[in-house]
Motif scaffolding. Structure first.
Motif: not given
Length: 339
Positions: A213, A217, A237, A241, A275
């Motif tokens: 991610v 970004e 999101k 993670a 996501l």
């Protein structure tokens, strides 16, 4: 010096062995014979020993035994040793009678059989000789592999030093730019992070979703530089993670948006990324407005097509991939398992 340093080739090693055999035979004959006689006999014996050994390991054994002709191999060995023994006996006797004998000697069956029996012993030693050569070749190959592995590791270290030197340079530029142009400094930092991802993370089998991610970004922020107007971008999101996925798996969608789904002259570009983790599945959805200029039907196919091939290799048929135009909105969706 090569003999003691272990740098001999297989041929040089064999040459050294035969020279040693010659010297040993000659030294063993000197107490009984003259120097010339010992020298001549040492040459004859060494030559016939070499004939027996190489005749077996280079001709008889590979051509007959290794091809399954065992009975024929045994018969050929008997004939071979008989012929070599007789030849050696007559050559030895001829040299003796011609140069060294006070009076000519007659070849007897007892003397001839001694040469034949001696040939049998040398024949048996040929297998040890063959094993020694094979071991030497294997050892040399192992050493070469170790050298190649060491060189590969050295090259890898060199390849790591070069990017990290570039990273350090970018960091120095970042600190210089931060005082004068904070926005430029931030972009330099993102570029440095992207390059670090390519060097450190992309070669791995799996990376954390958080790392992926962050890479996306950083890519988005750098792509925004090329667009005249601000774009409306929303990135949702909802996932752990720390979970892992293959690197660069989501990037095809995002790259596709900025290559084909952005009108640089329009102030109304909208992008939505989602996501979401649902149980043991990861859902990634990308939606973007389409430019007013009609897209080539094949312009967005290669990236998604390559992604589909990669997904098949990774998940076989345990994934969902779709991409379609809904009016002025382009929507791509990916559903993969989390392992």
């Amino acid at each position: 010096m090569k003999l003691f340093s272990g740098k001999l080739t297989a041929v040089q090693l064999q040459q050294s062995v035969w020279v040693s055999v010659f010297v040993v035979i000659m030294l063993s004959l000197l107490p009984m014979d003259t120097f010339g006689q010992a020298f001549a006999y040492a040459i004859i014996y060494t030559a016939f020993y070499a004939a027996i050994i190489y005749g077996n390991i280079l001709w008889l054994f590979p051509r007959l035994y290794q091809k399954g002709h065992i009975v024929l191999y045994i018969l050929a060995v008997i004939v071979f040793l008989f012929v070599v023994g007789i030849t050696r006996g007559f050559v030895t006797m001829t040299v003796y009678n011609t140069f060294f004998a006070p009076k000519p000697q007659v070849m007897t069956f007892k003397v001839l059989s001694t040469f034949i029996v001696g040939g049998i012993l040398i024949f048996l030693l040929s297998f040890i000789f063959r094993i020694a050569i094979a071991y030497f070749d294997l050892k040399r190959q192992s050493e070469e592999i170790i050298v190649q592995k060491t060189q590969a590791e050295l090259n890898l270290l060199k390849s790591q030093v070069q990017p990290h030197f570039l990273f350090n340079t970018l960091n120095n530029i970042y600190y210089e730019a931060y005082l004068e142009a904070p926005r430029t400094a931030a972009l330099i930092e993102r570029l440095s992070n992207i390059m670090r991802y390519f060097v450190d993370e992309s070669p791995k089998q799996l990376v954390s979703i958080g790392t992926e991610v962050q890479f996306i970004e950083n890519y988005i922020e750098l792509e925004k530089i090329r667009i005249r107007y601000d774009i409306s971008l929303n990135f949702t999101k909802v996932c752990d993670a720390a979970l892992s996925i293959p690197p660069m798996l989501l990037m095809a969608f995002v790259e596709n948006v900025f290559k084909h789904g952005i009108d640089k002259s329009s102030a109304d570009n909208r992008i939505s990324l989602s996501l979401i983790q649902e149980s043991d599945r990861l859902l990634f959805t990308v939606e973007n407005t389409l430019p007013d200029v009609p897209l080539n039907p094949n312009s967005t196919g290669s990236g998604i097509g390559n992604l589909r091939k990669r997904l098949i290799l990774l998940y076989q048929d345990d994934f969902e991939l779709s991409a379609q135009n809904n009016g002025d909105i382009y929507r791509a969706h990916l559903n993969i398992p989390l392992k």
